[in-house]
Write a protein that holds these residues in place. Structure first.
Motif, PDB file in Angstrom:
ATOM      1  N   ALA A 152       0.829  -1.211   0.000  1.00 28.37           N
ATOM      2  CA  ALA A 152       0.000   0.000   0.000  1.00 28.37           C
ATOM      3  C   ALA A 152       0.860   1.256   0.000  1.00 28.37           C
ATOM      4  CB  ALA A 152      -0.937  -0.003   1.202  1.00 28.37           C
ATOM      5  N   THR A 153       1.936   1.246   0.769  1.00 25.29           N
ATOM      6  CA  THR A 153       2.833   2.403   0.817  1.00 25.29           C
ATOM      7  C   THR A 153       3.444   2.664  -0.559  1.00 25.29           C
ATOM      8  OG1 THR A 153       3.327   2.009   3.152  1.00 25.29           O
ATOM      9  CG2 THR A 153       4.897   3.348   1.917  1.00 25.29           C
ATOM     10  N   LEU A 154       3.850   1.594  -1.254  1.00 27.99           N
ATOM     11  CA  LEU A 154       4.400   1.749  -2.604  1.00 27.99           C
ATOM     12  C   LEU A 154       3.355   2.310  -3.555  1.00 27.99           C
ATOM     13  CD1 LEU A 154       6.438   1.305  -4.909  1.00 27.99           C
ATOM     14  CD2 LEU A 154       5.622  -1.064  -5.042  1.00 27.99           C
ATOM     15  N   LEU A 155       2.167   1.724  -3.548  1.00 29.50           N
ATOM     16  CA  LEU A 155       1.138   2.172  -4.495  1.00 29.50           C
ATOM     17  C   LEU A 155       0.748   3.626  -4.259  1.00 29.50           C
ATOM     18  CD1 LEU A 155      -0.373   0.444  -6.763  1.00 29.50           C
ATOM     19  CD2 LEU A 155       1.162  -0.780  -5.249  1.00 29.50           C
ATOM     20  N   MET A 156       0.625   4.020  -2.995  1.00 25.72           N
ATOM     21  CA  MET A 156       0.272   5.420  -2.716  1.00 25.72           C
ATOM     22  C   MET A 156       1.379   6.374  -3.163  1.00 25.72           C
ATOM     23  SD  MET A 156      -1.914   5.305   0.882  1.00 25.72           S
ATOM     24  CE  MET A 156      -0.796   4.263   1.816  1.00 25.72           C
ATOM     25  N   SER A 157       2.628   5.924  -3.122  1.00 21.52           N
ATOM     26  CA  SER A 157       3.749   6.763  -3.569  1.00 21.52           C
ATOM     27  C   SER A 157       3.757   6.952  -5.081  1.00 21.52           C
ATOM     28  CB  SER A 157       5.079   6.152  -3.116  1.00 21.52           C
ATOM     29  OG  SER A 157       5.444   5.039  -3.919  1.00 21.52           O
ATOM     30  N   LEU A 158       2.999   6.121  -5.796  1.00 23.88           N
ATOM     31  CA  LEU A 158       2.934   6.209  -7.258  1.00 23.88           C
ATOM     32  C   LEU A 158       1.743   7.038  -7.739  1.00 23.88           C
ATOM     33  CD1 LEU A 158       3.719   2.469  -8.158  1.00 23.88           C
ATOM     34  CD2 LEU A 158       5.293   4.411  -8.258  1.00 23.88           C
ATOM     35  N   MET A 159       0.932   7.536  -6.809  1.00 27.76           N
ATOM     36  CA  MET A 159      -0.289   8.253  -7.179  1.00 27.76           C
ATOM     37  C   MET A 159      -0.053   9.755  -7.313  1.00 27.76           C
ATOM     38  SD  MET A 159      -2.929   6.245  -4.579  1.00 27.76           S
ATOM     39  CE  MET A 159      -4.437   7.071  -5.136  1.00 27.76           C
TER      40      MET A 159
END
Length: 232
Positions: A152-159
């Motif tokens: 989740a931390t990775l995906l949010m950093s890509l938004m």
């Protein structure tokens, strides 16, 4: 979820599934959730950059590219990536990825689709920037449950700030099937994404598939969420 909390699949097992053709998780058609809710993602925008985590050979990528959007995917299996381009009759180029040693990127000749062959957790916004949309149909439910917060931390950093993240989660009795796909409840989604994202449940659908029976399940419920970054 407690029944599956300690379940861990090594990356090699996923590669073996592709090599052995055990890819029942692949859908041969565009997902109905994506088709029905695309306008909620696009919001009138043109040439949106979509991110597909653990993309496999999802036909949704070609469908979006044909509309003029661009797609970036990450997939561990080189075989899965090459099958995508072959099955979609797309010529592609293969290049190394400078900031991820050993990784490759496969790009369609028109530049609309770029698929990175690497461990998802080695990918970052430094590699390919941020995205205006994310389509997560089989990624969160595939990763090891113990890795969900890292994911989740990775995906949010890509938004990007205006990113719309469509997430498909599956619910069933985890005492019956050990996963994958893993059971991900609404509470699970809020637990891992709630610190950075607002979460909206858009749709629910009860799914019946023949392969569920070998897992001891008659059906499972798919739930579609839309995640947006919380205002800073």
């Amino acid at each position: 979820m407690a029944a599956q909390a300690n379940r861990v699949l090594p990356l090699s097992e996923w590669e073996d599934r592709w090599k052995e053709g055990k890819t029942t998780f692949h859908r041969p058609d565009v997902h109905n959730f994506l088709e029905k809710n695309l306008n909620k993602v696009i919001c009138g925008r043109k040439e949106v950059r979509f991110f597909f985590p653990l993309c496999g050979k999802a036909v949704d990528m070609k469908w979006l590219a044909d509309m003029g959007h661009t797609v970036v995917g990450v997939e561990l299996s080189e075989k899965g990536i090459k099958q995508f381009f072959e099955e979609q009759n797309l010529a592609f180029n293969e290049e190394p990825v400078p900031d991820i040693p050993g990784a490759k990127v496969f790009k369609s000749e028109d530049g609309k689709i770029s698929l990175y062959q690497c461990d998802l957790y080695r990918f970052s916004s430094a590699t390919a920037g941020k995205f205006g949309a994310i389509w997560d149909r089989g990624a969160l439910v595939a990763i090891n449950p113990c890795d969900r917060q890292k994911y989740a931390t990775l995906l949010m950093s890509l938004m990007n700030n205006d990113c719309k993240y469509l997430l498909v989660a599956m619910e069933y009795d985890p005492e019956v099937h050990k996963g994958p796909p893993f059971c991900v409840t609404e509470e699970d989604v809020k637990n891992v994404f709630g610190g950075g994202c607002d979460t909206e449940l858009l749709e629910c659908d009860t799914v019946f598939q023949e392969n569920f029976k070998k897992w001891g399940l008659d059906s499972m419920t798919e739930k579609l969420y839309c995640l947006t970054l919380k205002a800073q």
